[in-house]
Design an enzyme around this catalytic site. Structure first.
Site, PDB file in Angstrom:
ATOM      1  N   TYR A 144      29.603   1.849  16.067  1.00  0.00           N
ATOM      2  CA  TYR A 144      30.115   0.495  15.714  1.00  0.00           C
ATOM      3  C   TYR A 144      29.786   0.090  14.435  1.00  0.00           C
ATOM      4  O   TYR A 144      28.714   0.213  13.921  1.00  0.00           O
ATOM      5  CB  TYR A 144      29.488  -0.438  16.649  1.00  0.00           C
ATOM      6  CG  TYR A 144      29.828  -1.977  16.450  1.00  0.00           C
ATOM      7  CD1 TYR A 144      31.242  -2.295  16.494  1.00  0.00           C
ATOM      8  CD2 TYR A 144      28.999  -2.922  15.850  1.00  0.00           C
ATOM      9  CE1 TYR A 144      31.585  -3.559  16.513  1.00  0.00           C
ATOM     10  CE2 TYR A 144      29.396  -4.191  15.672  1.00  0.00           C
ATOM     11  CZ  TYR A 144      30.926  -4.438  16.013  1.00  0.00           C
ATOM     12  OH  TYR A 144      31.215  -5.913  15.727  1.00  0.00           O
ATOM     13  N   ASP A 246      25.872   3.919   7.502  1.00  0.00           N
ATOM     14  CA  ASP A 246      26.069   2.609   7.752  1.00  0.00           C
ATOM     15  C   ASP A 246      24.540   2.157   8.315  1.00  0.00           C
ATOM     16  O   ASP A 246      24.450   2.418   9.525  1.00  0.00           O
ATOM     17  CB  ASP A 246      27.070   2.440   8.989  1.00  0.00           C
ATOM     18  CG  ASP A 246      27.237   0.742   9.343  1.00  0.00           C
ATOM     19  OD1 ASP A 246      26.453   0.101   8.996  1.00  0.00           O
ATOM     20  OD2 ASP A 246      28.163   0.463  10.247  1.00  0.00           O
ATOM     21  N   LYS A 274      22.050  -7.342   8.427  1.00  0.00           N
ATOM     22  CA  LYS A 274      20.804  -7.660   9.234  1.00  0.00           C
ATOM     23  C   LYS A 274      19.562  -7.955   8.644  1.00  0.00           C
ATOM     24  O   LYS A 274      19.349  -8.907   8.157  1.00  0.00           O
ATOM     25  CB  LYS A 274      20.918  -6.532  10.434  1.00  0.00           C
ATOM     26  CG  LYS A 274      22.337  -6.381  11.134  1.00  0.00           C
ATOM     27  CD  LYS A 274      22.096  -6.197  12.587  1.00  0.00           C
ATOM     28  CE  LYS A 274      23.400  -6.057  13.095  1.00  0.00           C
ATOM     29  NZ  LYS A 274      23.807  -6.663  14.154  1.00  0.00           N
TER      30      LYS A 274
HETATM   31  N1  PMP Z   1      27.620  -1.702  11.230  1.00  0.00           N
HETATM   32  C1  PMP Z   1      26.527  -1.560  12.241  1.00  0.00           C
HETATM   33  C2  PMP Z   1      25.838  -0.237  12.490  1.00  0.00           C
HETATM   34  C3  PMP Z   1      26.316  -2.512  13.088  1.00  0.00           C
HETATM   35  O1  PMP Z   1      25.104  -2.496  14.111  1.00  0.00           O
HETATM   36  C4  PMP Z   1      26.956  -3.860  12.958  1.00  0.00           C
HETATM   37  C5  PMP Z   1      26.553  -4.971  13.906  1.00  0.00           C
HETATM   38  N2  PMP Z   1      26.149  -4.735  15.157  1.00  0.00           N
HETATM   39  C6  PMP Z   1      27.873  -3.996  12.159  1.00  0.00           C
HETATM   40  C7  PMP Z   1      28.200  -3.021  11.481  1.00  0.00           C
HETATM   41  C8  PMP Z   1      28.666  -5.273  12.059  1.00  0.00           C
HETATM   42  O2  PMP Z   1      27.775  -6.217  11.364  1.00  0.00           O
HETATM   43  P1  PMP Z   1      28.168  -7.904  11.666  1.00  0.00           P
HETATM   44  O3  PMP Z   1      27.972  -8.217  12.982  1.00  0.00           O
HETATM   45  O4  PMP Z   1      27.174  -8.491  10.729  1.00  0.00           O
HETATM   46  O5  PMP Z   1      29.651  -8.095  11.186  1.00  0.00           O
END
Ligand code: PMP
Length: 434
Positions: A144, A246, A274
């Protein structure tokens, strides 16, 4: 779940009249009558509006690396916002945060800030496309990368829809994603170097970026098999593809320098959010100077809130604490004890399981011995997992309700929290029928 959630249920009804599903993110809706509404969070604990207290293992989906409402972070934010929250100009504090990030993360030479992980990946994808002059993006099933349309493909099961492993079908994870984007996305199973190699042999020179989480942080914390990330790195070099790591979940969590430090790997670009700001809104993407330098030279990136002062101040304080104190080491010690303890309880009960992830973010799959990708994870006993999690909540321990979501730890989790959690887990495994 047998938890007195009268006030939560009343709030859910009220919220549902003004917000779809009564929440502001689909992931925060667990179901009618089983979605708690929160009152307070401090350290490693949460309190819902009905006054129930929980040991929290969700950590707000990962951002809380120190603890909820961390005094030193809040104090820095309070001090800085006295001087204004925004000016649509740059502050020295931003430069300092960028410098800290570059010092901590081996692959970073330059960064730009964003407001969320979604935005960070969206910007990184554009930069990769601009840099290569190509449009195709390759991602892995079950990973994701936020809610933007380009990579919200083959993210959630049912895996039956994904077609054959060697020739997967990209499946959009929402209505409303433009169909023509199908032409620009390739989805492959994780941890399958042969399939990646074959795929790139036919289309490698049309791929702008491979975007990859270091581990499957959004599907059971499945780890990369030995040298898989290095293999991806080499394939990217071979075909001139931008490797985007990511690190939205792993960054400033599995090591001060995230997966880049942990696996000694240098991607071309990386994305963060995060744990960067311990729960305040700040994200970033960055990487090689040669690539990042095209921004502003015919390549657009920006946003009104990308240097929001609360986020920047919180990141400054969070990174300062990470550099000063044994935050990750402490989390590792306690997290490992929790992982080992859960494993021992399963083993003693004769329940097959497979533990995945890192002490700071781990998960387990039940009824399977080895999982390597979303397809094999999907064979695990998810209903039993859910029953265990619900019974844990009844005992005051809160992992996420979604079996794909890892258990997250923070610096504030104490040895007593771990003991209490293991005691509850032991009771739950005895009480819940498999
Ligand atoms: N990339 C990864 C690996 C994630 O885990 C997440 C959120 N769980 C995102 C992108 C998206 O981040 P946000 O919820 O701050 O938009």
């Amino acid at each position: 779940m047998n938890i007195p959630w009268q006030k939560s249920n009343a709030l859910q009804k009220r919220a549902s009249r003004v917000m779809p599903l009564g929440v502001n993110s689909n992931f925060r809706f667990w179901g009618e009558g089983i979605t708690p509404y929160m009152q307070k969070a401090k350290g490693a604990h949460l309190w819902d509006v009905d006054g129930n207290k929980y040991i929290d293992y969700r950590m707000a989906f990962g951002p809380i690396i120190l603890g909820h409402a961390w005094d030193e972070v809040n104090a820095k934010v309070a001090k800085e916002i006295e001087l204004g929250t925004m000016s649509a100009m740059t502050y020295e504090l931003e430069i300092e945060v960028a410098e800290k990030m570059i010092k901590m993360c081996p692959g970073l030479e330059m960064v730009r800030f964003a407001c969320s992980g979604t935005e960070a990946t969206m910007h990184a994808l554009r930069v990769a496309r601009a840099y290569t002059g190509r449009e195709r993006i390759l991602k892995f099933e079950g990973m994701y990368h936020g809610f933007q349309d380009y990579t919200l493909w083959s993210t959630y099961a049912p895996v039956e829809a994904y077609g054959n492993r060697r020739n997967p079908i990209p499946v959009p994870s929402s209505s409303g994603i433009p169909r023509p984007l199908n032409e620009m996305i390739v989805t492959l199973p994780f941890n399958a170097p042969d399939i990646l190699e074959n795929t790139l042999r036919t289309m490698g020179e049309t791929v702008a970026a491979i975007i990859i989480e270091p581990c499957m942080g959004n599907c059971g914390a499945i780890l990369p098999q030995k040298n898989f990330l290095q293999f991806v790195r080499r394939q990217c070099d071979k075909y001139g593809i931008v490797m985007i790591l990511d690190e939205v979940k792993t960054g400033f969590r599995i090591a001060n320098g995230g997966a880049q430090e942990y696996y000694r790997i240098k991607p071309d670009l990386a994305t963060y959010a995060k744990a960067l700001a311990n729960g305040y809104p700040l994200a970033a993407f960055g990487g090689k100077k040669e690539i990042m330098s095209i921004i502003g030279h015919g390549v657009s990136q920006g946003g009104t809130f990308t240097n929001n002062k609360p986020g920047v101040a919180a990141a400054w304080a969070t990174l300062t604490i990470l550099q000063r104190e044994p935050v990750i080491k402490t989390i590792e010690k306690r997290g490992k004890r929790l992982m080992d303890g859960i494993g021992k309880i399963f083993s003693e009960a004769g329940i097959p399981f497979c533990m995945n992830g890192y002490p700071a973010m781990f998960s387990f799959a039940i009824g399977v011995e080895k999982i390597t990708d979303q397809r094999t994870w999907d064979e695990s006993e998810k209903e039993y997992y859910l029953a265990l999690v619900e019974a844990m909540m009844e005992r005051g321990v809160m992992p996420d309700h979604d079996p794909r979501e890892p258990w997250f730890l923070c610096y504030a989790h104490s040895d007593k929290d771990i003991d209490d959690t293991l005691m509850a887990f032991q009771a739950v495994v005895k009480a819940v029928k498999r």
